[in-house]
Scaffold this active site. Structure first.
Site, mmCIF file in Angstrom:
data_model
loop_
_atom_site.group_PDB
_atom_site.id
_atom_site.type_symbol
_atom_site.label_atom_id
_atom_site.label_comp_id
_atom_site.label_asym_id
_atom_site.label_seq_id
_atom_site.Cartn_x
_atom_site.Cartn_y
_atom_site.Cartn_z
ATOM 1 N N HIS A 82 0.838 -1.202 0.000
ATOM 2 C CA HIS A 82 0.000 0.000 0.000
ATOM 3 C C HIS A 82 0.869 1.246 0.000
ATOM 4 C CE1 HIS A 82 -4.021 1.758 0.580
ATOM 5 N NE2 HIS A 82 -3.315 2.780 1.031
ATOM 6 N N ARG A 168 -13.247 12.882 3.785
ATOM 7 C CA ARG A 168 -11.994 13.612 4.036
ATOM 8 C C ARG A 168 -11.454 14.211 2.750
ATOM 9 N NH1 ARG A 168 -8.540 9.194 5.719
ATOM 10 N NH2 ARG A 168 -6.861 10.704 5.791
ATOM 11 N N SER A 183 -6.721 4.798 8.421
ATOM 12 C CA SER A 183 -7.420 4.505 7.173
ATOM 13 C C SER A 183 -6.719 3.360 6.434
ATOM 14 C CB SER A 183 -7.435 5.775 6.298
ATOM 15 O OG SER A 183 -7.733 5.468 4.972
ATOM 16 N N LYS A 187 -8.001 -1.002 6.330
ATOM 17 C CA LYS A 187 -8.257 -1.772 5.096
ATOM 18 C C LYS A 187 -7.330 -2.970 5.011
ATOM 19 C CE LYS A 187 -7.711 1.931 2.615
ATOM 20 N NZ LYS A 187 -8.042 3.326 2.496
HETATM 21 N N1 URA Z 1 -4.432 6.286 1.569
HETATM 22 C C1 URA Z 1 -5.443 5.755 2.298
HETATM 23 O O1 URA Z 1 -5.862 4.617 2.096
HETATM 24 N N2 URA Z 1 -5.984 6.510 3.253
HETATM 25 C C2 URA Z 1 -5.554 7.741 3.532
HETATM 26 O O2 URA Z 1 -6.076 8.350 4.427
HETATM 27 C C3 URA Z 1 -4.493 8.284 2.772
HETATM 28 C C4 URA Z 1 -3.934 7.533 1.787
#
Ligand code: URA
Length: 434
Positions: A82, A168, A183, A187
């Site tokens: 990520h 956001r 965040s 995930k």
């Molecule tokens: N990527 C994400 O998944 N969430 C964020 O808040 C910023 C970048």
């Protein structure tokens, strides 16, 4: 409990309890807390911050707001990647098929663009017919057969984050460290991978502008992951100029294809190899990062990685001929070379502004409902450290409106800084944590 009291508590510097956070996330996900109250809470968090305990509680509350995926039917050690988001960051488009080509099971959940940064799914939708709404069975089958599947954040994977992320994005509350950490990690925890490699960007085009902030974010995410029993590493990488040359959805896909065929820009290839080596070792497909790097480099050069990419596009409904012939991908009506108005070494590129120019051209979302124009964007011809004579091209702008093109040209010229001395450049890979 009521949201008004929680907003005021946070605004005054208070620490929210686990119970309050779980209540707030549950009620927001269920639609019982309106966006305007949640926006106020997000803004209060931007100003006041969150403690480590609040960040961990928020991460877990969001991870558990929907399904926790069970990937046990996928063979092998699943490793996800990520990025915290950058300008021209098409790393996943190259890395996912490349890692898959050496046998790493890539079961990836990806997102859409956020603020001035692009998202993997938007980019992949440049292929006619490509989609990410796979059933759990298709997802598992694809990873077990071709080692790769990329799914969108399905309605029920961390739905609280999905809603909050979109909120956001349009309320100026993205760039807060604890909100980003929770965040991303919510995930990642919900998507069930055993190992996670994080690409934490630092610099003008990143949400974390300074190295200490990027380090703090990386450390926070690695420790949340470890608490949850995952094997997590973070690479801190440069975002003080766009990654590679292309910025804009289909333009980035073209550059990713070049890279998968072994002739991409050096910085993009280097980042892919660094992240890919970590993934390959975590997945148990190589003994150390040197061996992994050799395997990966070989597959960029011998066409294996590109073959997997084609298979992956086909498996998710896209047209693989568009990968073979990228000129078939969406293209803008107007293209214009931007010629330098000065002579000297490029000492700085205002990277966030480059991302915003791409958004202005239509390549990103300004509201939750905005449609993206896949064709538009910029291709840089000169990056930091290059010597440029007045009149030489700095970039090519791809636009679908002549008016926007003209404004973009003006802004682009202002986004470059020059010096007469050759500047000292920061390394692409700043640090590796965990
Ligand atoms: N990527 C994400 O998944 N969430 C964020 O808040 C910023 C970048």
């Amino acid at each position: 409990m009521n949201m008004y009291d929680l907003i005021v508590k946070k605004k005054r510097g208070g620490e929210l309890t686990d119970e309050e956070i779980r209540w707030m996330i549950r009620e927001y996900t269920d639609g019982n807390i309106p966006d305007y109250q949640m926006s106020a809470m997000m803004m209060a968090i931007c100003f006041v911050g969150m403690t480590d305990m609040e960040t961990k509680d928020l991460t877990l509350a969001m991870a558990h707001s929907g399904d926790m995926l069970d990937l046990s039917e996928i063979h092998g050690i699943k490793v996800d990647k990520h990025s915290t988001g950058g300008v021209g960051d098409k790393t996943s488009l190259v890395l996912a098929p490349l890692a898959a080509s050496v046998g790493v099971p890539v079961a990836k959940m990806s997102g859409r663009g956020l603020g001035h940064t692009g998202g993997t799914i938007d980019k992949l939708e440049s292929f006619t017919g490509f989609h990410t709404d796979l059933t759990p069975e298709q997802f598992v089958r694809n990873v077990n057969t071709i080692h790769i599947a990329i799914a969108g954040q399905t309605a029920n994977l961390a739905p609280a984050d999905k809603k909050l992320y979109a909120l956001r994005d349009v309320t100026g509350t993205v760039d807060q460290m604890s909100l980003i950490a929770s965040s991303i990690m919510s995930k990642k925890l919900a998507s069930g991978a055993d190992g996670i490699v994080l690409d934490v960007k630092t610099g003008d085009g990143a949400f974390m502008k300074s190295l200490p902030d990027a380090r703090a974010l990386a450390t926070e995410m690695v420790s949340i992951g470890k608490l949850a029993g995952k094997d997590v590493s973070a690479v801190i990488s440069d975002m003080d100029q766009p990654l590679g040359n292309a910025v804009g959805n289909a333009l980035e896909v073209r550059e990713a294809i070049d890279t998968l065929r072994g002739h991409g820009p050096e910085d993009l290839e280097e980042l892919v190899l660094t992240l890919g080596s970590l993934m390959t070792v975590k997945a148990g497909k190589a003994e150390n990062t040197e061996q992994a790097r050799t395997m990966l480099k070989e597959n960029l050069e011998n066409g294996e990685a590109f073959l997997v990419f084609r298979e992956f596009i086909r498996a998710q409904g896209g047209d693989p001929d568009e990968a073979e012939h990228p000129e078939l991908l969406p293209a803008a009506a107007y293209q214009k070379e931007i010629l330098s108005d000065r002579t000297g070494y490029v000492s700085d590129i205002h990277t966030e502004e480059i991302g915003k120019i791409c958004m202005f051209l239509g390549g990103g979302r300004e509201t939750k409902e905005s449609e993206i124009d896949l064709a538009v964007g910029l291709v840089l011809r000169r990056k930091k450290g290059a010597y440029v004579q007045k009149g030489e091209p700095l970039a090519v702008i791809h636009a679908n409106s002549m008016e926007k093109l003209e404004e973009a040209e003006e802004r682009h010229l202002k986004a470059y800084e020059f010096t007469s001395e050759k500047p000292v450049l920061e390394p692409l890979i700043r640090e590796i944590i965990g």
